[in-house]
Design a protein around this motif. Structure first.
Motif, PDB file in Angstrom:
ATOM      1  N   LYS A   1      12.783 -24.773  50.993  1.00 30.12           N
ATOM      2  CA  LYS A   1      13.193 -25.338  52.332  1.00 30.12           C
ATOM      3  C   LYS A   1      13.091 -27.018  52.347  1.00 30.12           C
ATOM      4  CE  LYS A   1      11.430 -21.338  54.634  1.00 30.12           C
ATOM      5  NZ  LYS A   1      11.191 -20.261  53.417  1.00 30.12           N
TER       6      LYS A   1
ATOM      7  N   ASP B   1       9.938 -20.542  48.209  1.00 28.82           N
ATOM      8  CA  ASP B   1      11.249 -21.236  48.515  1.00 28.82           C
ATOM      9  C   ASP B   1      11.150 -22.789  48.882  1.00 28.82           C
ATOM     10  OD1 ASP B   1      12.554 -18.950  48.384  1.00 28.82           O
ATOM     11  OD2 ASP B   1      12.584 -18.482  50.438  1.00 28.82           O
TER      12      ASP B   1
ATOM     13  N   GLY C   1      17.696 -27.817  47.260  1.00 30.06           N
ATOM     14  CA  GLY C   1      16.643 -26.829  46.824  1.00 30.06           C
ATOM     15  C   GLY C   1      16.063 -27.350  45.734  1.00 30.06           C
TER      16      GLY C   1
ATOM     17  N   ARG D   1      17.267 -23.162  49.168  1.00 26.64           N
ATOM     18  CA  ARG D   1      16.126 -22.438  48.390  1.00 26.64           C
ATOM     19  C   ARG D   1      15.997 -22.981  46.870  1.00 26.64           C
ATOM     20  NH1 ARG D   1      18.117 -18.569  44.805  1.00 26.64           N
ATOM     21  NH2 ARG D   1      20.184 -18.233  44.935  1.00 26.64           N
ATOM     22  N   ASP D   2      14.975 -22.258  46.424  1.00 23.24           N
ATOM     23  CA  ASP D   2      14.863 -22.538  44.801  1.00 23.24           C
ATOM     24  C   ASP D   2      15.800 -21.688  44.154  1.00 23.24           C
ATOM     25  OD1 ASP D   2      11.254 -22.163  44.748  1.00 23.24           O
ATOM     26  OD2 ASP D   2      12.478 -23.883  45.527  1.00 23.24           O
TER      27      ASP D   2
ATOM     28  N   GLU E   1      22.702 -22.088  50.578  1.00 27.64           N
ATOM     29  CA  GLU E   1      21.471 -21.675  50.944  1.00 27.64           C
ATOM     30  C   GLU E   1      20.527 -22.903  50.569  1.00 27.64           C
ATOM     31  OE1 GLU E   1      18.504 -17.759  50.974  1.00 27.64           O
ATOM     32  OE2 GLU E   1      20.449 -17.838  50.028  1.00 27.64           O
TER      33      GLU E   1
END
Length: 172
Positions: free
Chosen positions: A165, A163, A149, A52-53, A50
């Motif tokens: 992204k 986030d 991320g 994200r952060d 994923e």
């Protein structure tokens, strides 16, 4: 005469005689033609993650010790999916010590472990040369691996709208 000499040299080096012209013609029929449209190799080694952060603690889960998870490396606060090279960044690989962490300090100082009292991502006291080395490593990872991320503090990860992204690969 030159061909005969070359054939004799090959025979002595390899320990067998070189194939005759007839044998060469027969063997070329057995060599499959290269596939003009080979299937693409996933840049993430087939292990997506994923975008994200991630906190430092979350990043630790992606250190290559679990073969079912992606392998991630952080540099300059940015996280890259290096799963396509899990052979070198994954468990037992030559650079496994970089995986599952923001390795900025380690890369800048060319060290496997941070100094006593320092974290691997602490770049607060790097000198100019070390900062340049870290930037070169960041550029290397950006050009070769997918950006997935950023490394954030636990407080920042919980804030809405934080986030990462990130887009696809930086330079490749």
């Amino acid at each position: 005469k030159m061909f005969a000499t070359l054939k004799a040299i090959v025979s002595s080096v390899v320990g067998q005689s070189a194939p005759s012209e007839e044998e060469k013609e027969e063997s070329t029929d057995e060599i499959p033609a290269p596939n003009p449209n080979p299937p693409p190799v996933p840049s993430d080694g087939g292990k997506s993650v994923e975008k994200r952060d991630y906190t430092v603690d979350e990043l630790k889960q992606f250190d290559g010790s679990d073969p079912d998870k992606a392998v991630l490396v952080g540099v300059s606060g940015r996280i890259f999916n290096v799963s396509s090279r899990s052979d070198i960044y994954g468990a037992g690989g030559a650079y496994c010590w970089l995986a599952g962490r923001d390795a900025s300090r380690l890369l800048a100082k060319m060290a496997k472990e941070p100094e006593e009292g320092k974290e691997a991502d602490d770049i607060s006291d790097l000198d100019e040369k070390e900062t340049k080395v870290m930037a070169e490593w960041d550029k290397f990872f950006e050009g070769k691996y997918e950006l997935v991320g950023r490394v954030v503090k636990p407080d920042d990860a919980a804030k809405p709208g934080k986030d990462a992204k990130p887009g696809a690969k930086g330079g490749k």
